[in-house]
Design a protein around this motif. Sequence first.
Motif, PDB file in Angstrom:
ATOM      1  N   ASN A  37      48.250  35.164  40.303  1.00 46.49           N
ATOM      2  CA  ASN A  37      47.300  34.711  39.288  1.00 46.49           C
ATOM      3  C   ASN A  37      46.114  34.032  39.946  1.00 46.49           C
ATOM      4  N   PRO A  39      44.266  30.798  39.250  1.00 46.01           N
ATOM      5  CA  PRO A  39      44.314  29.577  38.446  1.00 46.01           C
ATOM      6  C   PRO A  39      42.942  29.099  37.984  1.00 46.01           C
ATOM      7  N   CYS A  41      40.551  30.856  36.578  1.00 44.45           N
ATOM      8  CA  CYS A  41      40.139  31.427  35.290  1.00 44.45           C
ATOM      9  C   CYS A  41      41.300  31.895  34.425  1.00 44.45           C
ATOM     10  N   GLY A  42      42.514  31.902  34.974  1.00 47.65           N
ATOM     11  CA  GLY A  42      43.679  32.296  34.184  1.00 47.65           C
ATOM     12  C   GLY A  42      44.064  33.759  34.280  1.00 47.65           C
ATOM     13  N   ASP A  43      43.328  34.561  35.051  1.00 47.00           N
ATOM     14  CA  ASP A  43      43.716  35.960  35.234  1.00 47.00           C
ATOM     15  C   ASP A  43      45.098  35.999  35.885  1.00 47.00           C
ATOM     16  N   ARG A  44      45.933  36.928  35.422  1.00 52.47           N
ATOM     17  CA  ARG A  44      47.241  37.094  36.045  1.00 52.47           C
ATOM     18  C   ARG A  44      47.583  38.570  36.076  1.00 52.47           C
ATOM     19  N   GLU A  64      46.921  39.913  32.196  1.00 57.22           N
ATOM     20  CA  GLU A  64      45.921  39.424  31.264  1.00 57.22           C
ATOM     21  C   GLU A  64      44.756  38.895  32.074  1.00 57.22           C
ATOM     22  N   GLY A  65      43.571  39.138  31.577  1.00 58.48           N
ATOM     23  CA  GLY A  65      42.415  38.620  32.276  1.00 58.48           C
ATOM     24  C   GLY A  65      41.131  39.217  31.749  1.00 58.48           C
ATOM     25  N   CYS A 128      38.201  37.335  40.522  1.00 60.86           N
ATOM     26  CA  CYS A 128      38.667  38.190  39.413  1.00 60.86           C
ATOM     27  C   CYS A 128      38.826  39.628  39.906  1.00 60.86           C
TER      28      CYS A 128
END
Length: 144
Positions: A37, A39, A41-44, A64-65, A128
């Motif tokens: 992931n 951390p 931006c939260g993309d995983r 998700e991202g 990303c």
Amino acid sequence: MQMSNLDQLYRSVIMDHYKKPRNKGTIEGSNVSIDMNNPTCGDRIHLTLQVEDGIVSDAKFEGEGCSISMSSASMMTQMVKGKTTEEAVELAHVFSDMMLGKEHDEDLDLGDVEALSGVAQFPARIKCATLAWKAMEKGINENK
């Protein structure tokens, strides 16, 4: 082709992969599985690969991202299928160099991946774009 038309084409390719991702899902019984992931931006991503005799025979992802992260994962899974693990890792290095604005072999056909070249202009988005590629490289290296 004017630069604005090229930018629009690249945006279209990115959005196509985001809205209709290739190789979405998991490989049952895969021999490479990695979760990573971003951390910031939260993309995983959850990446599964099937490697047989040193060749990536299949590649799938879930996650998700943002559109850049998910379209990059879609493009990466397409690009590495059928490649040796060494070729796949080398492609990850070429992609990383492209994201850093470094020169790469112009004769190397990057296909849809070339659409992500503009991300180099936005340093905050490079993580990303590289998430799936780093996951693939880490998974292959851990599987050796």
